[in-house]
Design an enzyme around this catalytic site. Structure first.
Site, PDB file in Angstrom:
ATOM      1  N   TYR A  67       3.908   4.810   4.422  1.00  0.00           N
ATOM      2  CA  TYR A  67       4.927   3.806   4.094  1.00  0.00           C
ATOM      3  C   TYR A  67       6.140   3.949   5.016  1.00  0.00           C
ATOM      4  O   TYR A  67       6.894   4.918   4.914  1.00  0.00           O
ATOM      5  CB  TYR A  67       5.391   3.929   2.632  1.00  0.00           C
ATOM      6  CG  TYR A  67       4.314   3.701   1.595  1.00  0.00           C
ATOM      7  CD1 TYR A  67       3.139   3.004   1.883  1.00  0.00           C
ATOM      8  CD2 TYR A  67       4.471   4.185   0.299  1.00  0.00           C
ATOM      9  CE1 TYR A  67       2.167   2.805   0.921  1.00  0.00           C
ATOM     10  CE2 TYR A  67       3.498   3.982  -0.678  1.00  0.00           C
ATOM     11  CZ  TYR A  67       2.344   3.293  -0.355  1.00  0.00           C
ATOM     12  OH  TYR A  67       1.387   3.107  -1.327  1.00  0.00           O
ATOM     13  N   ARG A 237       3.328  -9.719   3.001  1.00  0.00           N
ATOM     14  CA  ARG A 237       2.951 -10.661   1.937  1.00  0.00           C
ATOM     15  C   ARG A 237       2.829 -12.095   2.440  1.00  0.00           C
ATOM     16  O   ARG A 237       2.077 -12.895   1.883  1.00  0.00           O
ATOM     17  CB  ARG A 237       3.981 -10.598   0.803  1.00  0.00           C
ATOM     18  CG  ARG A 237       4.007  -9.246   0.100  1.00  0.00           C
ATOM     19  CD  ARG A 237       5.101  -9.177  -0.935  1.00  0.00           C
ATOM     20  NE  ARG A 237       6.439  -9.257  -0.339  1.00  0.00           N
ATOM     21  CZ  ARG A 237       7.551  -9.340  -1.036  1.00  0.00           C
ATOM     22  NH1 ARG A 237       7.512  -9.348  -2.360  1.00  0.00           N
ATOM     23  NH2 ARG A 237       8.730  -9.391  -0.432  1.00  0.00           N
ATOM     24  N   ARG A 291      13.394  -2.609  -5.123  1.00  0.00           N
ATOM     25  CA  ARG A 291      14.128  -2.462  -3.862  1.00  0.00           C
ATOM     26  C   ARG A 291      15.619  -2.275  -4.068  1.00  0.00           C
ATOM     27  O   ARG A 291      16.361  -1.983  -3.143  1.00  0.00           O
ATOM     28  CB  ARG A 291      13.853  -3.669  -2.957  1.00  0.00           C
ATOM     29  CG  ARG A 291      12.370  -3.759  -2.609  1.00  0.00           C
ATOM     30  CD  ARG A 291      12.044  -4.974  -1.781  1.00  0.00           C
ATOM     31  NE  ARG A 291      12.530  -4.853  -0.414  1.00  0.00           N
ATOM     32  CZ  ARG A 291      12.124  -5.622   0.582  1.00  0.00           C
ATOM     33  NH1 ARG A 291      11.219  -6.550   0.382  1.00  0.00           N
ATOM     34  NH2 ARG A 291      12.630  -5.466   1.793  1.00  0.00           N
TER      35      ARG A 291
END
Length: 323
Positions: A67, A237, A291
């Site tokens: 990540y 996405r 987030r």
């Protein structure tokens, strides 16, 4: 401002880890600039999100070396400085070169390098749960799992698990060493694991921590076609079929139903989506990303939220009528 929520914990498989129903997922906080990034992310916002999750009672964090190409693990370690330690889970097998090109390896020497790098970035003595991120290359599964079993014996990791494995792959490695957990994708729009993976895990006392219960924000209640169109190009996405027509309209219609159900008990669409995954008896807990602190506050209610039979039935009817 919400205070700590008293959450019922659940034992993870054969381990002595007792997890809150929701864990903090650290994929998005890896930021942008890599193949599976979510676009730019402010580290201070990420740290505030982690602090808020922990303050509200969440007791585990799930990250991965890949990540943000190590960045997510760095941010997690910064967030945990000077605080009581939650369980920290991370993953291996996805590696990258100096140009950021991603590769896959389950070779013993590669995994040993990875675990040392993760321990250094996370600044911890041992990783609570170390997981093979993807079963690639398939031919090296046995070597990879044997290596994780060795790392457990050596005390570098406390428990070992897998992610994205099929039942057949799980059976192959089970002969080498016990599997504490499996981490699969599971949401109202991704239900493939119900057929065989979840029953197998239940029968074999393998804990299940599901990822993307809100389908990467799609079911959170704030996603729109316009927002997707304006996502940065380095947000993965934007290219995902669930975020594009013809599936998008159907998915957003599902969100309207989740909003209606949630309104009756003051829960968000995202909380309904998460609670739906937690309703399955094989599921130990769900990984939920945030987030910023506000996003965390918008999903924390799912931890103790139980859908009624009537609500579950309304969701099932929709899914059958809108395949």
């Amino acid at each position: 401002m919400q205070t700590t929520i008293d959450m019922q914990t659940k034992q993870l498989g054969n381990s002595d880890l007792h997890l809150t129903p929701i864990g903090f997922g650290a994929w998005a906080i890896g930021g942008g600039g890599w193949e599976f990034g979510w676009g730019h992310q402010e580290d201070q916002e990420s740290i505030a999100a982690i602090h808020r999750a922990l303050d509200l009672g969440v007791n585990w964090i799930d990250t991965a070396a890949i990540y943000g190409l190590g960045h997510s693990e760095d941010v997690v370690s910064r967030a945990l400085k000077g605080r009581s330690q939650p369980y920290v889970f991370t993953k291996c097998s996805m590696i990258w070169d100096e140009k950021g090109k991603i590769g896959r390896s389950l070779k013993a020497d590669s995994l040993r390098r990875e675990v040392e790098d993760s321990l250094r970035r996370l600044q911890i003595e041992a990783i609570d749960l170390y997981q093979i991120h993807w079963p690639n290359p398939d031919a090296d599964l046995e070597e990879g799992w044997s290596t994780l079993a060795d790392l457990q014996t050596e005390g570098k990791v406390r428990y070992i698990g897998v992610s994205n494995f099929s039942v057949e792959q799980t059976k192959r490695i089970q002969k080498i060493a016990p599997i504490t957990s499996l981490q699969p994708p599971y949401s109202l729009v991704r239900r493939e694991i119900e057929a065989d993976v979840l029953p197998f895990c239940q029968e074999n006392n393998i804990g299940v921590i599901v990822y993307s219960p809100m389908q990467s924000g799609l079911l959170a209640g704030s996603m729109t076609a316009d927002r997707i169109a304006h996502m940065p190009d380095d947000d993965w996405r934007k290219r995902n079929p669930q975020f594009q027509e013809p599936r998008l309209s159907r998915n957003l219609k599902l969100v309207e139903l989740l909003k209606q159900i949630g309104q009756q008990s003051d829960h968000s669409a995202g909380e309904v989506a998460i609670a739906w995954t937690l309703n399955h008896p094989a599921v130990t807990a769900a990984i939920v990303g945030g987030r910023n602190a506000q996003q965390v506050e918008g999903i924390i209610g799912a931890a103790n939220y139980r859908l009624s039979e009537q609500e579950l039935s309304a969701i099932e009817t929709f899914l059958q009528q809108n395949p």
